[in-house]
Design a protein around this motif. Structure first.
Motif, PDB file in Angstrom:
ATOM      1  N   SER A   1     -33.519  -0.211   1.412  1.00  0.00           N
ATOM      2  CA  SER A   1     -32.415  -0.706   2.231  1.00  0.00           C
ATOM      3  C   SER A   1     -31.393   0.384   2.464  1.00  0.00           C
ATOM      4  O   SER A   1     -30.923   0.602   3.580  1.00  0.00           O
ATOM      5  N   LEU A   2     -31.080   1.077   1.382  1.00  0.00           N
ATOM      6  CA  LEU A   2     -30.071   2.116   1.481  1.00  0.00           C
ATOM      7  C   LEU A   2     -30.551   3.257   2.373  1.00  0.00           C
ATOM      8  O   LEU A   2     -29.813   3.760   3.229  1.00  0.00           O
ATOM      9  N   HIS A   3     -31.799   3.628   2.174  1.00  0.00           N
ATOM     10  CA  HIS A   3     -32.370   4.720   2.962  1.00  0.00           C
ATOM     11  C   HIS A   3     -32.401   4.347   4.440  1.00  0.00           C
ATOM     12  O   HIS A   3     -32.032   5.133   5.312  1.00  0.00           O
ATOM     13  N   GLU A   4     -32.843   3.118   4.694  1.00  0.00           N
ATOM     14  CA  GLU A   4     -32.892   2.649   6.077  1.00  0.00           C
ATOM     15  C   GLU A   4     -31.499   2.619   6.683  1.00  0.00           C
ATOM     16  O   GLU A   4     -31.304   2.974   7.839  1.00  0.00           O
ATOM     17  N   LYS A   5     -30.541   2.196   5.866  1.00  0.00           N
ATOM     18  CA  LYS A   5     -29.173   2.104   6.369  1.00  0.00           C
ATOM     19  C   LYS A   5     -28.652   3.478   6.775  1.00  0.00           C
ATOM     20  O   LYS A   5     -28.002   3.624   7.814  1.00  0.00           O
ATOM     21  N   LEU A   6     -28.939   4.466   5.965  1.00  0.00           N
ATOM     22  CA  LEU A   6     -28.481   5.819   6.290  1.00  0.00           C
ATOM     23  C   LEU A   6     -29.013   6.264   7.648  1.00  0.00           C
ATOM     24  O   LEU A   6     -28.254   6.675   8.523  1.00  0.00           O
ATOM     25  N   HIS A   7     -30.321   6.123   7.811  1.00  0.00           N
ATOM     26  CA  HIS A   7     -30.910   6.566   9.079  1.00  0.00           C
ATOM     27  C   HIS A   7     -30.414   5.709  10.245  1.00  0.00           C
ATOM     28  O   HIS A   7     -30.214   6.210  11.354  1.00  0.00           O
ATOM     29  N   ARG A   8     -30.216   4.428   9.972  1.00  0.00           N
ATOM     30  CA  ARG A   8     -29.746   3.560  11.061  1.00  0.00           C
ATOM     31  C   ARG A   8     -28.321   3.924  11.460  1.00  0.00           C
ATOM     32  O   ARG A   8     -27.990   3.996  12.641  1.00  0.00           O
ATOM     33  N   ARG A   9     -27.491   4.198  10.463  1.00  0.00           N
ATOM     34  CA  ARG A   9     -26.105   4.542  10.754  1.00  0.00           C
ATOM     35  C   ARG A   9     -26.019   5.864  11.525  1.00  0.00           C
ATOM     36  O   ARG A   9     -25.173   6.033  12.393  1.00  0.00           O
ATOM     37  N   ILE A  10     -26.883   6.789  11.185  1.00  0.00           N
ATOM     38  CA  ILE A  10     -26.901   8.046  11.944  1.00  0.00           C
ATOM     39  C   ILE A  10     -27.154   7.745  13.412  1.00  0.00           C
ATOM     40  O   ILE A  10     -26.464   8.248  14.303  1.00  0.00           O
ATOM     41  N   ALA A  11     -28.142   6.881  13.653  1.00  0.00           N
ATOM     42  CA  ALA A  11     -28.473   6.541  15.038  1.00  0.00           C
ATOM     43  C   ALA A  11     -27.310   5.807  15.706  1.00  0.00           C
ATOM     44  O   ALA A  11     -26.994   6.056  16.872  1.00  0.00           O
ATOM     45  N   GLU A  12     -26.676   4.929  14.964  1.00  0.00           N
ATOM     46  CA  GLU A  12     -25.573   4.171  15.546  1.00  0.00           C
ATOM     47  C   GLU A  12     -24.407   5.086  15.926  1.00  0.00           C
ATOM     48  O   GLU A  12     -23.782   4.915  16.977  1.00  0.00           O
ATOM     49  N   CYS A  13     -24.144   6.050  15.062  1.00  0.00           N
ATOM     50  CA  CYS A  13     -23.051   6.969  15.354  1.00  0.00           C
ATOM     51  C   CYS A  13     -23.381   7.892  16.517  1.00  0.00           C
ATOM     52  O   CYS A  13     -22.502   8.587  17.031  1.00  0.00           O
ATOM     53  N   ALA A  14     -24.645   7.910  16.894  1.00  0.00           N
ATOM     54  CA  ALA A  14     -25.020   8.707  18.070  1.00  0.00           C
ATOM     55  C   ALA A  14     -24.608   8.005  19.356  1.00  0.00           C
ATOM     56  O   ALA A  14     -24.758   8.558  20.443  1.00  0.00           O
ATOM     57  N   ARG A  15     -24.124   6.748  19.224  1.00  0.00           N
ATOM     58  CA  ARG A  15     -23.589   6.005  20.364  1.00  0.00           C
ATOM     59  C   ARG A  15     -24.640   5.726  21.440  1.00  0.00           C
ATOM     60  O   ARG A  15     -24.369   5.885  22.624  1.00  0.00           O
ATOM     61  N   CYS A  16     -25.803   5.331  21.024  1.00  0.00           N
ATOM     62  CA  CYS A  16     -26.823   4.981  22.008  1.00  0.00           C
ATOM     63  C   CYS A  16     -27.614   3.807  21.459  1.00  0.00           C
ATOM     64  O   CYS A  16     -28.465   3.963  20.585  1.00  0.00           O
TER      65      CYS A  16
END
Lengths: 249, 249
Positions: B137-152
């Motif tokens: 969960s934590l690992h997925e969250k990290l990668h997901r947050r990176i994508a979210e902060c990419a604003r797309c």
DNA sequence: AGTCGCAAACTGGTATATCAGAGCACGGTC
DNA sequence: GACCGTGCTCTGATATACCAGTTTGCGACT
């Protein structure tokens, strides 16, 4: 219980048949952006039950071609401008990767085949009276074959999933007349076949980006329609726009 | 008609509930690779009908976590080595794109938040007795947050769809002991925050590629299992492997 | 004339029942 | 003892029926 709509192909399940039919209709333009689809009516029309149709529409929704609200209805997706731009960013990532692998892995025969295909695509794009679905099929085939020649099944699968969506958006709007013959895909293939991996990647990147710009411009009237989405569901979908016209990408 | 399996969350439909439950079980490791899932039994267990379960499994199959044959059965997907490599090629394309956008668009606050998260992920990866799902969960969250902060939005959606698959594959195999603490994700975040777009992209590329190598190595025993797929369906699935163990990515 | 509200009609979601095909164990045959 | 066929059992696929929520048109009211 009549069961004859198309009999050219045999499907392994009714759901698969319904999926193909609806997908074809969307890409063909029979179902326009924002148009509402009734699962029950469609089931009656196709001579099958409610469930297979429901399953097919669900899959199409997952692919991004449709959108639905729990007990309100299903309609052809009305994209926001962020949807379109984001979609092309995804496509850019995937297809640039494919171009890179293609440049490294494609055989001479494959390069020749795809170059010929590119000529057909470009020439069809220049004809204003060409059949929309015919053009789309050919265009989709070119991009799919590029991915296949990259020798990575998962990548071509991912590209195929994102491509149908692009197709529906690509064709909307008016054909920009008097632009003369296009060479977009022939130029692309030249870059891909030159032998330089990074040049191929850059060529694909530009191809996608310019597609994006054209799509955004063309979908302009629908974005306002999408903006009204917050209010009522069916009322905004009732708006009628000019029928889509074939346009090059 | 009992309806209590988990009551922590309220779902908008039974199908959504079933989807979450099954997805959790797969990621948690309760359902191992190759294990067969019976829709009917699952429906009884969850206290709902056959249809919502069917819909949920269909969606999971579409995401690549399950595989099914028309009237034979559904099981947790047994990947081939090409599947795994191809999957990481797709992830590479998407996440490198995200890294590029992240470097350009992320705020200082976001960078700080994600760096802290990376520390937690790495430290959890070093603990052999950590809960598998917790780490995932934590690992997925990290990668997901990176994508979210990419604003797309479309990009992070695409990454999320491909990530669950990676998670199931990532965790299989034995924990490589005695390797000492990892800094994989902290290193990644350093590259992403340095301010240079291309350095960020390159950092993410290396991160994904090394994940791929580890996954391939770890899934080795399952590839032979997948090779037997051509013969019988259920027989090959009955093979029992050692239970999966948490491992860093 | 414009607005509000209510009820009919329609939407997708779910339950139950039934069907055809695949897997698999058992028993017979060579 | 190994192999093949047969039938039982279980699988997913589909049809039908019903339910709850949403939309919307029509009529009453302001």
């Amino acid at each position: 219980m009549p069961r004859k709509v198309i009999e050219t192909a045999e499907y392994e399940s009714l759901a698969a048949e319904a999926y193909s039919i609806v997908r074809l209709r969307i890409l063909r333009g029979d179902l326009e952006i924002g148009q509402i689809i009734s699962r029950r009516k469609l089931a009656t029309e196709l001579g099958m039950s409610f469930l297979p149709v429901s399953e097919a529409l669900m899959k199409l929704e997952f692919e991004g071609l449709l959108e639905s609200r729990p007990r309100a209805g299903t309609r052809v997706r009305i994209p926001t401008i962020q949807d379109v731009q984001g979609h092309y960013i995804v496509r850019e990532a995937l297809e640039v990767q494919a171009a890179r692998l293609f440049a490294a892995a494609a055989t001479a025969n494959e390069k020749q085949e795809l170059t010929r295909l590119a000529v057909r695509v470009d020439s069809l794009a220049s004809q204003p009276d060409a059949d929309r679905y015919h053009y789309l099929s050919l265009h989709e085939k070119l991009h799919r074959r590029i991915a296949e020649c990259a020798r990575c099944g998962a990548l071509s699968e991912a590209i195929e999933k994102t491509h149908a969506l692009a197709s529906t958006w690509m064709c909307v709007g008016r054909h920009s007349e008097g632009q003369g013959p296009r060479r977009t895909h022939q130029d692309l293939m030249e870059k891909l076949c030159a032998g330089d991996t990074e040049a191929a990647a850059e060529g694909m990147r530009r191809h996608i980006v310019s597609s994006k710009d054209r799509a955004v411009e063309r979908l302009q009237p629908f974005f306002q329609m999408g903006a009204a989405r917050g209010t009522t569901y069916a009322r905004s979908a009732r708006n009628q726009f000019a029928p889509p016209v074939l346009l090059a990408s």
